[in-house]
Scaffold this active site. Structure first.
Site, short mmCIF file in Angstrom:
data_model
loop_
_atom_site.label_atom_id
_atom_site.label_comp_id
_atom_site.label_asym_id
_atom_site.label_seq_id
_atom_site.Cartn_x
_atom_site.Cartn_y
_atom_site.Cartn_z
N GLY A 283 16.42 26.79 -1.65
CA GLY A 283 15.46 27.03 -2.32
C GLY A 283 14.70 27.60 -1.96
O GLY A 283 14.98 28.78 -1.29
N ARG A 284 13.81 27.67 -3.08
CA ARG A 284 12.25 28.85 -2.70
C ARG A 284 11.55 28.96 -1.44
O ARG A 284 10.53 29.41 -1.32
CB ARG A 284 11.66 29.12 -4.15
CG ARG A 284 13.12 30.02 -4.68
CD ARG A 284 12.17 30.64 -5.89
NE ARG A 284 11.78 29.46 -6.91
CZ ARG A 284 10.10 29.26 -6.80
NH1 ARG A 284 9.37 29.77 -6.09
NH2 ARG A 284 9.95 28.62 -7.98
N GLU A 287 11.24 31.21 2.04
CA GLU A 287 11.08 32.11 2.14
C GLU A 287 9.22 32.24 2.61
O GLU A 287 8.92 33.12 3.38
CB GLU A 287 11.19 33.37 1.02
CG GLU A 287 10.05 32.16 -0.46
CD GLU A 287 10.38 33.36 -1.45
OE1 GLU A 287 11.37 34.30 -1.64
OE2 GLU A 287 9.91 33.71 -2.47
N CYS A 313 21.80 27.79 2.63
CA CYS A 313 21.44 28.09 1.19
C CYS A 313 20.00 29.35 2.43
O CYS A 313 20.62 29.88 2.77
CB CYS A 313 21.05 27.87 0.24
SG CYS A 313 20.95 28.62 -1.02
N HIS A 314 19.38 29.16 1.56
CA HIS A 314 17.81 30.02 2.19
C HIS A 314 17.07 29.56 3.73
O HIS A 314 16.26 30.43 3.60
CB HIS A 314 17.18 30.60 0.85
CG HIS A 314 17.30 31.20 -0.49
ND1 HIS A 314 18.21 30.65 -0.99
CD2 HIS A 314 17.08 32.46 -0.69
CE1 HIS A 314 18.53 32.43 -2.23
NE2 HIS A 314 17.78 32.64 -1.73
N TYR A 333 23.62 31.85 1.84
CA TYR A 333 23.95 31.92 1.16
C TYR A 333 23.38 33.60 0.05
O TYR A 333 23.29 34.48 0.99
CB TYR A 333 22.91 31.88 -0.57
CG TYR A 333 22.53 32.09 -1.86
CD1 TYR A 333 23.74 31.04 -3.06
CD2 TYR A 333 22.05 33.44 -2.27
CE1 TYR A 333 23.71 31.74 -3.76
CE2 TYR A 333 22.39 33.64 -3.78
CZ TYR A 333 22.90 32.57 -4.83
OH TYR A 333 23.23 33.32 -5.74
#
Length: 388
Positions: A283-284, A287, A313-314, A333
């Site tokens: 997800g976000r 980061e 993923c992320h 990802y």
């Protein structure tokens, strides 16, 4: 060797997002084949899901969830091929309960003594099929009048995680009870879980992907693992909003608001040595979590001690920032490939997108469709087995 267990999962448009995907992927991770079907739809078609949660109003709110892809065709169902049936909740059951073909299939499962697990509003279908008479059952509280009218022995849910087993009929109040609900269903299928006395840390943050936190969280709890979900600067009982990432025809994934995820422990004062494994959702969140020195130190400690680390993923943005990927083979990802390669790892192409890889103590996956493989590979590292 025993034949693989196979179960049927009933879907419909606006089925509850967690209540369809968590059992679907958890059971597959345990080695059980799951056929997800919907009346009037074929394998490869989608059902839109709904996010239901309490937000302080008189009833739950609803927003749009993921698009759930069916993998089997309703018209081709042969009940004799299945060992059990799962009925999710949400809004789908209220109209599926009016469908004679659905009721016929459910009745055949009951008549042949197969395991049936139904949650939340799913019990409307059981009531319509005449299967609750004289049976102990629970459900989301507003379903109570229907179950009582249908002759059910109603059990008031003490919490929204309450589950009841009456023989091979398992009923649950809401997705909060998935760990017990899924565990009881596996038991009803004849399953035995071993090696699950493990303590696992789940690294959370605001706008992590909705499925990528809840599916591993509840899948591991269903096995009997203790899972602590933590987020920097937050304590037990606080919430993280999640993001629903999906492909809807645009050049990249769309984002919609997901469920609010409740943390179970505090990040401050964590003793990493007390945990057997670390799970990092995507997800976000990753980061910005990758900029947190305490997060980086935590990841480095798990990797330095050779403990299983599973990142999807992320999430690999955090591994890259921690400098722990040098010489490792991993996937992520595809948009995170740059981070992975610059960190000195050997990039493994996620083809198809549900491919996951294990390199030593590290499990990596590209996106939430890979959860069954992702979780089963982590189970293998931890020595957890489901046998029938």
């Amino acid at each position: 060797m025993a034949a693989q267990k196979r179960v049927l999962l009933f879907c419909g448009d606006y089925v509850e997002d967690y209540e369809v995907m968590v059992p679907f992927q958890a059971l597959q991770a345990y080695g059980i084949a799951v056929d997800a079907v919907c009346p009037g739809k074929k394998a490869g078609e989608i059902c839109r899901t709904a996010v239901h949660q309490g937000t302080g109003h008189q009833t739950y709110s609803e927003s749009r969830g993921h698009n759930f892809t069916l993998n089997a065709t309703f018209d081709e169902i042969d009940v004799s091929k299945y060992d059990g049936l799962v009925i999710p909740g949400g809004r789908a059951p209220e109209y599926l309960a009016m469908n004679e073909l659905v009721l016929d299939v459910v009745s055949k499962f009951s008549d042949t003594g197969k395991a049936i697990a139904s949650i939340c509003h799913g019990q409307l279908i059981l009531a319509a099929a005449g299967l609750v008479k004289g049976r102990k059952c629970t459900a989301y509280p507003p379903v109570k009048p229907v179950l009582i009218a249908a002759g059910g022995d109603w059990v008031e849910p003490e919490t929204m995680a309450t589950c009841i087993a009456d023989g091979k009929l398992i009923t649950g109040a809401t997705y909060e009870g998935h760990p017990e609900f899924i565990s009881l269903f596996v038991k009803a299928l004849g399953g035995t879980i071993t090696g699950a006395d493990k303590k696992i840390l789940l690294l959370c943050g605001d706008y992590m992907e909705d499925y990528e936190v809840m599916v591993p969280f509840q899948s591991l709890q269903s096995l009997g693992c203790m899972v602590d979900a933590v987020c920097p600067n937050k304590g037990a009982g606080e919430k993280c909003p999640t993001a629903i990432h999906d492909f809807e025809g645009d050049q990249t994934y769309s984002e919609k608001p997901g469920h609010d995820f409740t943390l179970t422990a505090s990040f401050e004062g964590l003793d990493a040595s007390s945990y057997d494994a670390l799970v990092i959702p995507g997800g976000r969140a990753p980061e910005y979590l990758a900029l947190n020195d305490k997060v980086i130190a935590l990841v480095k400690e798990f990797m330095a001690n050779g403990k299983p680390v599973a990142s999807i993923c992320h999430g690999q943005q955090i591994l890259s920032a921690a400098g722990v990927l040098k010489g490792k083979k991993c996937t992520a990802y595809p948009a995170v490939k740059l981070n992975v390669v610059l960190a000195g790892a050997t990039w493994l192409e996620p083809e198809p997108i549900d491919r996951c890889f294990t390199d030593g103590n590290l499990v990596t996956g590209a996106a939430w469709p890979g959860h069954p493989e992702f979780i089963s590979q982590l189970m293998a590292l931890l020595g957890i087995k489901v046998t029938f």
